[in-house]
Design a protein around this motif. Structure first.
Motif: not given
Length: 342
Positions: A215-222, A224-236, A243-249
Motif C-alpha cells: 500500500t501507498v500513501a501521499v502526505v503533505r507537510l503544511n 505554517g500550520e505544522k500539520t499533515m494532510a493526507l491526499f485521497g485517490i480523487k486528488n487531481r 488510477s494510472e500506475l495501478g498502485l494500491t492505496p
C-alpha cells in the motif's frame, strides 16, 4: 495554492499603456519615414522578382488572421486558428509538454511557481493586477478551474479567453488534447499522449512485479500550520499514482471522498502504509519554515509507522507533486520508479 482572481482592468491603466505604446511608436517618426520608404521600395522590388515568396508571405498572413470557435465552460469563444503569443494560466505544464513556451508563468506569493518547468518568462502574479499579463500582449489566454467567471471576464478583456470545460478538468489527458487543439496542433497532442501512455504502461508493469499489492500513501507537510494532510485517490495531483500506475492505496486513502484531509495525531497512527511519499506545501525541504515543521516527523506516532520503521518514506519535490499536468505526472512517475522499482 491557486487563488481565484476577480480584479477588473481599470480604464485608466489601459489608456496609459496604449498612450505609452503610441508615444514609443511616434518617437523619431521623421527619421523612420525615410527608412520605411526605403524598406517599402525594397519589398516591392523583391515581390516583383520573387512572386512565389510574396505569395507564401500572403498565405502566412492570411492563416494568422484566421479564427475558429471552441466551446468553453462559459460558452463559445472565438480564438485565433494559429495563436502566436499564448498565456496558459495554470496550463503552462501542457504547453511545455507540447513544445510551446507561454508568454507568462503564473505566480502566487504564498505558493511560488511551478519550478520544475524551468521557464524563463515574465511572472504573472494571479493575486495582483492583470496589467502584467496585458503587457505581454497575448493573442490567446487559456485557463482551467482556477479561474471563475469573474476572472474569465477580466481575462477576456485582454485577449480571447478559453476556459476549459469543468467536465474535463480531472483528466490530464483530456486537458492535453484540448490545449493542443486550441494551439492548432492536435497531431502533436496525440503524439505526446501516445508517449505518455507508453511510459504509464511500462511503469505499471514494472511496479506490479516489484511492489505488488503493497500500500501507498501521499502526505503533505503544511509548514505554517505544522500539520499533515493526507491526499485521497480523487486528488487531481496524486490520484494518477493509483488510477494510472495501478498502485494500491492505503485504506485511509482509498476510502477518502475529499481530495485531501488534515490528519490528526490519532488518525496518523492508523496510517500503516507500506510506502509513504511526503512533500512540503511550499518552498523546499531546506527552508527554515520546513525545517521547523519537519520536527513533526520526530514525534513518536510518526516514528512508529510501518513505512518509517522500514525506511520506506520518500521525500519529494513539492511543485510537481502538487500539479496534475502531463509533465508533472511524468516527474512523479520517475520518483515512484526510483523509489519503488529501481
Amino acid at each position: 495554492m491557486k487563488k481565484r482572481q476577480s480584479a477588473t482592468i481599470k480604464t485608466g491603466a489601459l489608456a496609459l499603456i496604449l498612450a505609452f505604446g503610441a508615444a514609443l511608436a511616434g518617437c523619431g517618426a521623421d527619421t523612420d519615414t525615410k527608412t520605411a520608404a526605403a524598406d517599402d521600395t525594397a519589398a516591392a522590388q523583391t515581390a516583383a522578382t520573387d512572386p512565389q515568396n510574396n505569395s507564401a508571405e500572403s498565405d502566412t498572413q492570411a492563416a494568422e488572421g484566421e479564427t475558429r470557435v471552441v466551446k468553453g465552460e462559459f460558452g463559445d469563444v472565438t480564438i485565433p486558428a494559429h495563436p502566436q503569443r499564448v498565456a496558459g494560466i495554470y496550463m503552462e505544464d501542457y504547453m511545455v509538454a507540447l513544445g510551446v513556451t507561454p508568454v507568462v508563468q503564473w505566480y502566487h506569493p504564498s505558493w511560488g511557481i511551478q519550478d520544475y518547468l524551468n521557464l524563463d518568462v515574465p511572472q504573472f502574479d494571479i493575486t495582483g493586477s492583470p496589467e502584467a499579463l496585458l503587457a505581454q500582449q497575448p493573442d490567446l489566454i487559456m485557463v482551467d478551474g482556477g479561474a471563475d467567471q469573474a476572472a474569465y471576464e477580466t481575462y477576456s478583456k485582454i485577449a480571447p479567453t478559453y476556459r476549459l470545460p469543468e467536465s474535463m478538468l480531472q483528466d490530464s489527458k483530456q486537458i492535453l488534447l484540448a490545449v493542443a487543439d486550441a494551439l492548432g496542433m492536435p497531431e502533436k497532442g496525440e503524439e505526446v499522449l501516445a508517449a505518455y501512455e507508453k511510459t504509464v504502461a511500462d511503469d505499471k508493469a514494472k511496479l506490479r512485479e516489484k511492489v505488488g499489492d503493497e500500500t501507498v500513501a501521499v502526505v503533505r507537510l503544511n509548514g505554517g500550520e505544522k500539520t499533515m494532510a493526507l491526499f485521497g485517490i480523487k486528488n487531481r495531483y496524486t490520484g494518477s499514482l493509483f488510477s494510472e500506475l495501478g498502485l494500491t492505496p492505503h485504506p485511509l486513502v482509498g476510502e477518502m471522498e475529499d481530495f485531501q484531509q488534515v490528519v490528526s495525531e490519532e488518525g496518523l497512527a492508523d496510517l500503516d502504509a507500506d510506502h509513504i511519499f511526503i512533500f512540503p506545501a511550499s518552498g523546499d525541504w531546506e527552508s527554515d519554515e520546513n525545517k521547523e515543521a519537519e520536527k513533526i516527523l520526530d514525534r513518536p506516532v510518526w516514528q512508529s509507522l510501518k513505512a518509517v520503521q522500514s525506511g520506506h518514506v520518500y521525500k519529494v519535490e513539492r511543485s510537481y507533486w502538487q500539479s496534475g499536468g502531463i509533465r508533472a505526472n511524468l516527474l512523479k512517475f520517475e520518483d515512484v520508479m526510483k523509489h519503488l522499482a529501481p
